[in-house]
Every structure is written in C-alpha cells, then in structure tokens.
Design a protein around this motif. Structure first.
Motif, PDB file in Angstrom:
ATOM      1  N   ALA A 147       0.834  -1.208   0.000  1.00 29.41           N
ATOM      2  CA  ALA A 147       0.000   0.000   0.000  1.00 29.41           C
ATOM      3  C   ALA A 147       0.866   1.255   0.000  1.00 29.41           C
ATOM      4  O   ALA A 147       0.597   2.210  -0.742  1.00 29.41           O
ATOM      5  CB  ALA A 147      -0.938  -0.007   1.204  1.00 29.41           C
ATOM      6  N   LEU A 148       1.909   1.273   0.823  1.00 27.12           N
ATOM      7  CA  LEU A 148       2.784   2.454   0.847  1.00 27.12           C
ATOM      8  C   LEU A 148       3.533   2.598  -0.472  1.00 27.12           C
ATOM      9  O   LEU A 148       3.670   3.712  -0.988  1.00 27.12           O
ATOM     10  CB  LEU A 148       3.770   2.406   2.008  1.00 27.12           C
ATOM     11  N   THR A 149       3.993   1.501  -1.022  1.00 27.50           N
ATOM     12  CA  THR A 149       4.698   1.555  -2.303  1.00 27.50           C
ATOM     13  C   THR A 149       3.796   2.169  -3.371  1.00 27.50           C
ATOM     14  O   THR A 149       4.219   3.049  -4.134  1.00 27.50           O
ATOM     15  CB  THR A 149       5.162   0.154  -2.734  1.00 27.50           C
ATOM     16  N   ASP A 150       2.553   1.708  -3.431  1.00 29.67           N
ATOM     17  CA  ASP A 150       1.607   2.256  -4.402  1.00 29.67           C
ATOM     18  C   ASP A 150       1.296   3.725  -4.127  1.00 29.67           C
ATOM     19  O   ASP A 150       1.296   4.552  -5.028  1.00 29.67           O
ATOM     20  CB  ASP A 150       0.293   1.460  -4.396  1.00 29.67           C
ATOM     21  N   GLU A 151       1.033   4.042  -2.865  1.00 25.16           N
ATOM     22  CA  GLU A 151       0.666   5.425  -2.500  1.00 25.16           C
ATOM     23  C   GLU A 151       1.822   6.388  -2.749  1.00 25.16           C
ATOM     24  O   GLU A 151       1.652   7.445  -3.344  1.00 25.16           O
ATOM     25  CB  GLU A 151       0.249   5.484  -1.044  1.00 25.16           C
ATOM     26  N   ALA A 152       2.999   6.041  -2.279  1.00 22.57           N
ATOM     27  CA  ALA A 152       4.149   6.934  -2.410  1.00 22.57           C
ATOM     28  C   ALA A 152       4.589   7.076  -3.861  1.00 22.57           C
ATOM     29  O   ALA A 152       5.127   8.116  -4.252  1.00 22.57           O
ATOM     30  CB  ALA A 152       5.313   6.437  -1.555  1.00 22.57           C
ATOM     31  N   GLY A 153       4.337   6.039  -4.650  1.00 21.32           N
ATOM     32  CA  GLY A 153       4.793   6.063  -6.035  1.00 21.32           C
ATOM     33  C   GLY A 153       3.857   6.748  -7.005  1.00 21.32           C
ATOM     34  O   GLY A 153       4.173   6.866  -8.191  1.00 21.32           O
ATOM     35  N   ILE A 154       2.713   7.235  -6.520  1.00 21.70           N
ATOM     36  CA  ILE A 154       1.763   7.918  -7.404  1.00 21.70           C
ATOM     37  C   ILE A 154       2.397   9.184  -7.957  1.00 21.70           C
ATOM     38  O   ILE A 154       2.959   9.982  -7.218  1.00 21.70           O
ATOM     39  CB  ILE A 154       0.458   8.265  -6.667  1.00 21.70           C
TER      40      ILE A 154
END
Length: 171
Positions: free
Chosen positions: A162-169
C-alpha cells in the motif's frame, strides 16, 4: 420535540460559545502576530490540521517522548528507532503503534520490523517519517475495508504494498 428556546437561552449559549473560543482566538492572534511577515490562511490551516492529527494520534495510540521510547526499547534496540517521530510542542514524539512487545523479553518493547521496510520505501520516494505516520493513520482505498494501514499491522506485506503504491503515485 422540545419547545423553541427563548431569547435568554440563546444568549447564554452564545456567550458560552464565545467564551470558549476567546482563549484559542487570543492564543492564535499572539502566535501569528509574533511571526515576521505574512502568514497565509492556507499555512495557518495546515499547521492547525497537523496539530489536530497529532493530537488524535496521541489520544488513540499514545505518544512517547524520545527518552521514553529509548527506555522502553533498551540500549540495544534504541539504535533501531527509525525516524518516525512527529513534532509537537517542540518535542519529537513516537506513536505507540510503532512498538510491539519484544519477543525475547529482554526489553519490554521493540520497533515493529515492518518499519524498516516502510522507511526504505519512504526515503526512496522523498517521504519523511512524519508523512508515513500520518499516512498510516489515514483511511485508504488500498484495503478492502477502506481502513487505515495502522489497522493492518498484522499484514505487513499488504501495508508495504500500500505504501509503495501510494508513495509512487505521480500526478
């Protein structure tokens, strides 16, 4: 249905509300007047929102001072304390959810191992520790229940994804 309140009731309620808001307003005026230059309404609102979030985190999870956190972790584990502190009233405080009971029992607490992974992801995307703490305590659509990452600490792989997806937006 209650009868309409009379003018005297409305007056007392209004006076009480004004009295309750007078002190915070005066404190805000003093704080803003002490700043050289202009403070935009957006900045003032952002600062207050940050204070509100930290207060809410403290109420729900507790906040430890740096010395309290280091004491709970012990000298061997204190070096593992990542940069997930939040600034409040001139101190760095650590939310209670960052810690879990130490499995070996040598010290009462240890940092959740998940945090090392979250720190690496945060650093790769330019997020600070406080950003991650705020993200962890905010609802997200990444989870089926639209819950907060902090509610899914027993699913470290899901929180990491979830953090990887969120931070990578990228916008």
């Amino acid at each position: 249905m209650a009868p309409p309140s009379g003018p005297s009731d409305q007056h007392e309620t209004g006076d009480t509300e004004r009295a309750r808001s007078a002190e915070p307003i005066a404190a805000l005026f003093r704080a803003l007047e002490s700043v050289d230059g202009e403070v935009s309404p957006q900045l003032a609102r952002a600062v207050q929102a940050t204070i509100n979030v930290v207060t809410k985190i403290g109420q729900e999870f507790g906040l430890l001072t740096e010395s309290e956190a280091r004491g709970a972790l012990g000298p061997g584990n204190a070096t593992d304390m990542p940069d997930f502190g939040v600034r409040y009233r001139g101190e760095t405080l650590y939310p209670g959810f960052l810690f879990e009971p130490s499995p070996d029992g040598e010290w009462p607490m240890r940092m959740r191992p998940l945090l090392k992974d979250l720190k690496k992801i945060a650093e790769a995307y330019g997020w600070g520790g406080q950003d991650v703490v705020f993200w962890m305590t905010s609802p997200t659509t990444w989870f089926a229940d639209h819950g907060r990452p902090v509610d899914h600490l027993e699913e470290p792989a899901a929180v990491i994804a979830a953090l990887t997806d969120e931070a990578g937006i990228q916008w």
